[in-house]
Scaffold this motif. Structure first.
Motif, PDB file in Angstrom:
ATOM      1  N   HIS A  75      91.624 -51.136  94.595  1.00  0.00           N
ATOM      2  CA  HIS A  75      91.318 -52.192  95.555  1.00  0.00           C
ATOM      3  C   HIS A  75      92.477 -52.281  96.531  1.00  0.00           C
ATOM      4  N   PRO A  76      92.244 -52.781  97.758  1.00  0.00           N
ATOM      5  CA  PRO A  76      90.949 -53.275  98.239  1.00  0.00           C
ATOM      6  C   PRO A  76      89.953 -52.145  98.507  1.00  0.00           C
ATOM      7  N   LYS A  77      88.682 -52.480  98.374  1.00  0.00           N
ATOM      8  CA  LYS A  77      87.601 -51.595  98.793  1.00  0.00           C
ATOM      9  C   LYS A  77      87.085 -52.093 100.143  1.00  0.00           C
ATOM     10  N   ALA A 114      77.563 -55.300  96.266  1.00  0.00           N
ATOM     11  CA  ALA A 114      77.072 -54.204  95.428  1.00  0.00           C
ATOM     12  C   ALA A 114      78.172 -53.207  95.077  1.00  0.00           C
ATOM     13  N   ILE A 115      79.089 -52.957  95.997  1.00  0.00           N
ATOM     14  CA  ILE A 115      80.156 -51.992  95.738  1.00  0.00           C
ATOM     15  C   ILE A 115      81.479 -52.679  95.414  1.00  0.00           C
ATOM     16  N   GLU A 116      81.466 -54.017  95.307  1.00  0.00           N
ATOM     17  CA  GLU A 116      82.650 -54.822  95.002  1.00  0.00           C
ATOM     18  C   GLU A 116      83.733 -54.648  96.068  1.00  0.00           C
ATOM     19  N   ALA A 117      83.304 -54.642  97.328  1.00  0.00           N
ATOM     20  CA  ALA A 117      84.252 -54.520  98.437  1.00  0.00           C
ATOM     21  C   ALA A 117      84.923 -55.855  98.717  1.00  0.00           C
ATOM     22  N   ASP A 118      86.148 -55.777  99.225  1.00  0.00           N
ATOM     23  CA  ASP A 118      86.933 -56.970  99.523  1.00  0.00           C
ATOM     24  C   ASP A 118      86.959 -57.300 101.011  1.00  0.00           C
TER      25      ASP A 118
END
Length: 423
Positions: A75-77, A114-118
Motif C-alpha cells: 500500500h498505497p494502492k 474491490a481492489i482495496e485502493a487508497d
C-alpha cells in the motif's frame, strides 16, 4: 431499452447535480458494494462480461483479479481513471464526464473498494476544461456528503480522488505512459512485465481503467451481472456508447446494446449519408482502427465480430468516409497526427511514421512515384505488433493498411495523374 450510462442526461446538456443523481438511484451501487467483500465485487464484474471500453477490450474483472490482495499486499494502492481522450474521432468519455460526473465518481469508488485502493486519480485530457469544472464540482459534492474521504458512509473504507489535467500528448492514453506522466516524468511507455496491477504508480499496485468502463461498475453491483449481460445482443455484456462523425445527416452519440449492427447505427441513428453523398467506408472505433466498407455494414458492433471483419471495435466511435472526400488525404491527415504524437521512445515508431507521413503528403501534392505503394506496404509490416515498444505505431498504421487494401485505385490515381483527383 434501459440506458444506464445516459439515463440521467439532461436535455439542456448540463451536469447532473448530486441531489438529482441521488434521486435517480445514485450511490446505491456504492452502498451495496460496501456490504460485500471486495472479492465479491470483483466476482460480480467478472460474471458480467464487462470488457474495457477504452479500446483494448480486456475483461475488467479479470484485470482486477491480478491485483495483490490481503494483509501482505503493498500500500498505497491506486486506481486511475484514464480520461485522456485524445483518439481522433472519439468523444464519448467527455459526454459522460460533462453530463453525469457522479456516475464516474461512484464507479471509481466501487472499483477502488474491490481492489482495496487508497487513492484515486482522474487523468484528464488538458483541453477538457468543461469536464474539469464538472468533475471538480462533483468531487467536492461527494466529499461533503461522505462519499469520499475517510470512513465512507461509516464503512471503514476510505478513498481520496485527485483530478490531474494532462499536459496533452496522445501517448498518455497508453496506461504505462500515463503513469509516468502522473509521476512527473516524460510520457514514455514502460516495459511489461511488471504489469501495473502489481507494480504501477510509484511502484505500487495500480489499476488503470477507461472512463466508460468505470461508469458501468456500480450498475453491475447494484443490479447484478445477469441484468448487465441481458442488456447486450452478444456475449459481451452491457450497452455501449457508439458515436458517428463525418458527413452523415445526424452526427452524434448514442447508448445502444453491445452488438448493435453497424448498419443500424449508421442509417437509423446517424440518418445515413448527407444528400448527394455516397458511403465508401468508415473507421469503426476511432482513428487507429482498420477501415470497414459496404460489405461489412451488417457486422454486429462487438469485440469479436468487428475483429472477424478485419478491424477492431476500439472506442466504438466511427469516422465515416464519403465519396467526395479523398481517402489518401484522409489517411495522410491521420498519419500526420500520429507522426506528431509519437513519443520518440522507439525508432520504428518515430522514424517510420514520419517517413509514412511524408510519402502520403507527396502523393497529395502530385509528387508520388510508383515505388511509394511498396514502401507504404512495407511500413505497415515494419510497424506491425511486436516490432515496436507499445501499441501506438501498430494502431497508427491500421487505417493505412486497410486503405491500401480497399482504396488501392485511389492511391494509383494520385501517382499516375500526379495530382489529388479530389482537388
Amino acid at each position: 431499452m434501459e440506458k444506464p450510462l445516459t439515463g440521467n442526461f439532461r436535455p439542456d446538456k448540463t451536469a447532473v447535480s448530486l441531489p438529482e443523481y441521488e434521486r435517480a438511484g445514485g450511490y446505491q451501487g456504492l452502498r451495496k458494494a460496501l456490504t460485500m467483500e471486495p472479492a465479491e465485487v470483483t466476482e460480480r464484474v467478472k460474471k458480467s462480461n464487462l470488457r474495457g471500453r477504452g479500446g483494448a477490450g480486456f475483461p475488467t474483472g479479470m484485470k482486477w483479479s491480478f491485483v495483490p490482495m490481503g494483509k501482505e499486499a503493498q500500500h498505497p494502492k491506486y486506481l486511475v481513471a484514464n480520461a485522456d481522450e485524445m483518439e481522433p474521432g472519439t468523444f464519448k468519455d467527455r459526454a459522460l464526464m460533462e453530463r453525469d460526473p457522479h456516475q464516474l465518481i461512484e464507479g471509481m469508488i466501487v472499483a477502488a473498494y474491490a481492489i482495496e485502493a487508497d487513492i484515486g486519480y482522474i487523468f484528464l485530457r488538458g483541453e477538457y476544461e468543461c469536464s474539469n469544472q464538472c468533475l471538480s464540482r462533483a468531487i467536492a459534492e461527494a466529499k461533503a456528503s461522505n462519499y469520499l474521504g475517510r470512513n465512507i458512509l461509516g464503512s471503514g473504507f476510505g478513498l481520496e480522488i485527485h483530478l490531474h489535467a494532462s499536459a496533452g500528448r496522445y501517448i498518455c492514453g497508453e496506461e504505462t505512459a500515463l503513469l509516468n506522466a502522473l509521476e512527473g516524468k516524460r510520457a514514455h511507455p514502460r516495459a511489461k512485465p511488471p504489469f501495473p496491477q502489481v507494480c504501477g504508480l510509484w511502484g505500487k499496485p495500480t489499476i488503470v481503467q477507461n472512463v466508460e468502463t468505470l461508469c458501468n461498475v456500480h450498475h453491475i453491483v447494484n443490479k447484478g451481472p445477469d441484468w448487465f449481460r441481458g442488456l447486450s445482443l452478444t456475449e459481451d455484456g452491457g450497452t455501449k456508447l457508439f458515436g458517428v462523425s463525418g458527413k452523415v445527416k445526424r452526427p452524434g452519440l448514442w447508448e445502444l446494446p453491445m452488438g448493435t449492427p453497424l448498419r443500424e447505427i449508421l442509417e437509423d441513428h446517424a440518418g445515413g449519408m448527407r444528400d448527394g453523398l455516397r458511403f465508401r467506408g468508415l473507421l469503426p472505433g476511432g482513428a487507429s482502427t482498420d477501415f470497414l466498407v459496404e460489405e461489412h455494414l451488417d457486422t454486429p458492433m462487438d469485440y469479436g465480430n468487428v475483429q472477424n471483419a478485419g478491424s477492431r471495435l476500439g472506442t466504438g466511435t466511427m469516422v465515416v468516409l464519403d465519396d467526395q472526400t479523398c481517402p489518401v488525404g484522409m489517411v495522410w491527415n491521420l498519419e500526420h497526427f500520429f507522426a506528431q504524437e509519437s513519443c520518440g521512445w522507439c525508432t520504428p515508431c518515430w522514424s517510420g511514421l514520419a517517413w509514412t507521413e511524408k510519402i502520403l503528403l507527396a502523393m497529395e501534392q502530385g509528387r508520388g512515384s510508383a515505388g511509394d505503394l511498396d514502401t507504404l506496404m512495407f511500413q505497415t509490416k515494419f510497424l506491425a505488433p511486436g516490432n515496436t515498444f507499445c501499441a501506438f505505431a501498430p494502431g497508427a498504421v491500421e487505417p493505412l493498411q486497410s486503405a491500401l487494401k480497399y482504396f488501392a485505385e485511389d492511391f494509383r490515381r494520385h501517382i499516375d495523374e500526379h495530382r489529388c483527383p479530389w482537388r
